[in-house]
Scaffold this active site. Structure first.
Site, mmCIF file in Angstrom:
data_model
loop_
_atom_site.group_PDB
_atom_site.id
_atom_site.type_symbol
_atom_site.label_atom_id
_atom_site.label_comp_id
_atom_site.label_asym_id
_atom_site.label_seq_id
_atom_site.Cartn_x
_atom_site.Cartn_y
_atom_site.Cartn_z
ATOM 1 N N GLU A 42 -33.121 -17.915 4.648
ATOM 2 C CA GLU A 42 -34.452 -17.679 5.230
ATOM 3 C C GLU A 42 -34.410 -16.310 5.868
ATOM 4 O OE1 GLU A 42 -35.685 -20.710 8.102
ATOM 5 O OE2 GLU A 42 -36.635 -19.122 9.276
ATOM 6 N N ARG A 46 -39.238 -11.173 11.621
ATOM 7 C CA ARG A 46 -39.152 -10.631 12.994
ATOM 8 C C ARG A 46 -38.935 -9.137 13.002
ATOM 9 N NH1 ARG A 46 -35.189 -15.181 15.632
ATOM 10 N NH2 ARG A 46 -36.312 -16.752 14.467
ATOM 11 N N LYS A 130 -40.242 -28.317 10.710
ATOM 12 C CA LYS A 130 -39.140 -27.639 11.396
ATOM 13 C C LYS A 130 -39.202 -28.047 12.862
ATOM 14 C CE LYS A 130 -38.148 -22.956 13.093
ATOM 15 N NZ LYS A 130 -37.297 -21.830 12.702
#
Ligand code: 3PG
Length: 210
Positions: A42, A46, A130
């Site tokens: 993943e 950011r 998640k």
């Protein structure tokens, strides 16, 4: 035809979470993970390199399953899908993001940290979520407690997961995978220690086979 969530996560129980400060490292990290037996990653959005890294990794190593993480806006969601992301992960969710994920039929793990957030995600048809930040929320105890009201839900736990507690999480019946940055720490990326990342991946692969 768009891939379904089970097609993607059937054989995946650990997702390395990667934040890149440099585009040129992305392929090396992906190869190190694959050499260590992990064919999923993943890449978070950011940093400024996330979307481009997803595009480059996917075109160089098409066999890798790649997700876009820390997706917090519809624009990021659409950019990640366009770049070739196989799945989308968000730390929390908004109704707008849930609607987009549902309507675009994109495999998505919406982030939740409370029962109310779980209920909103369920309204949009999501039952694989998640859980973030798992350890700070109470970790194993939180997951055991939330199984009572939501027995049908499965979680990918992230936030504070390491090689030392991953196994405990994965032994819970409502956890289908764990994710974390422990497999791709920035200090190893900065020092270009690809072999060390490969060894961390190997350690996780071996643990999961036990
Ligand atoms: C994530 O986005 O899943 C988390 O930031 C990973 O958390 P960690 O850095 O504690 O593994």
């Amino acid at each position: 035809m768009a891939k379904k969530i089970d097609d993607i996560f059937n054989n995946i129980s650990v997702i390395p979470v990667l934040s890149l400060n440099n585009l040129s490292d992305s392929i090396n990290v992906a190869r190190a993970l694959i050499n260590g037996g992990i064919n999923v990653m993943e890449v978070t959005l950011r940093t400024d390199y996330g979307v481009q890294a997803i595009k480059e990794i996917k075109s160089s190593i098409p066999e890798i399953v790649i997700g876009a993480g820390t997706v917090t806006t519809p624009y990021q969601f659409e950019s990640a899908v366009e770049a070739g992301a196989d799945f989308i992960v968000s730390p929390g969710h908004t109704k707008e993001l849930l609607k987009l994920a549902y309507e675009s039929n994109t495999v998505t793990l919406p982030g939740v940290s409370t029962p109310s957030e779980v209920m909103v995600a369920m309204e949009f048809g999501f039952n694989q979520l998640k859980l973030f930040p798992a350890e700070a929320l109470g970790g194993i105890n939180f997951l055991k407690a939330i199984k009572g009201p939501f027995p049908e839900l499965k979680f990918c736990a992230t936030g504070g997961i390491t090689i030392n507690n991953a196994y405990k999480y994965l032994s819970l019946s409502n956890v289908f995978c764990v994710g974390g940055s422990w497999l791709t720490p920035n200090r190893l990326i900065e020092s270009k220690s690809w072999k060390d990342i490969e060894l961390l991946a190997l350690e996780a692969s071996n643990l999961l086979e036990e």
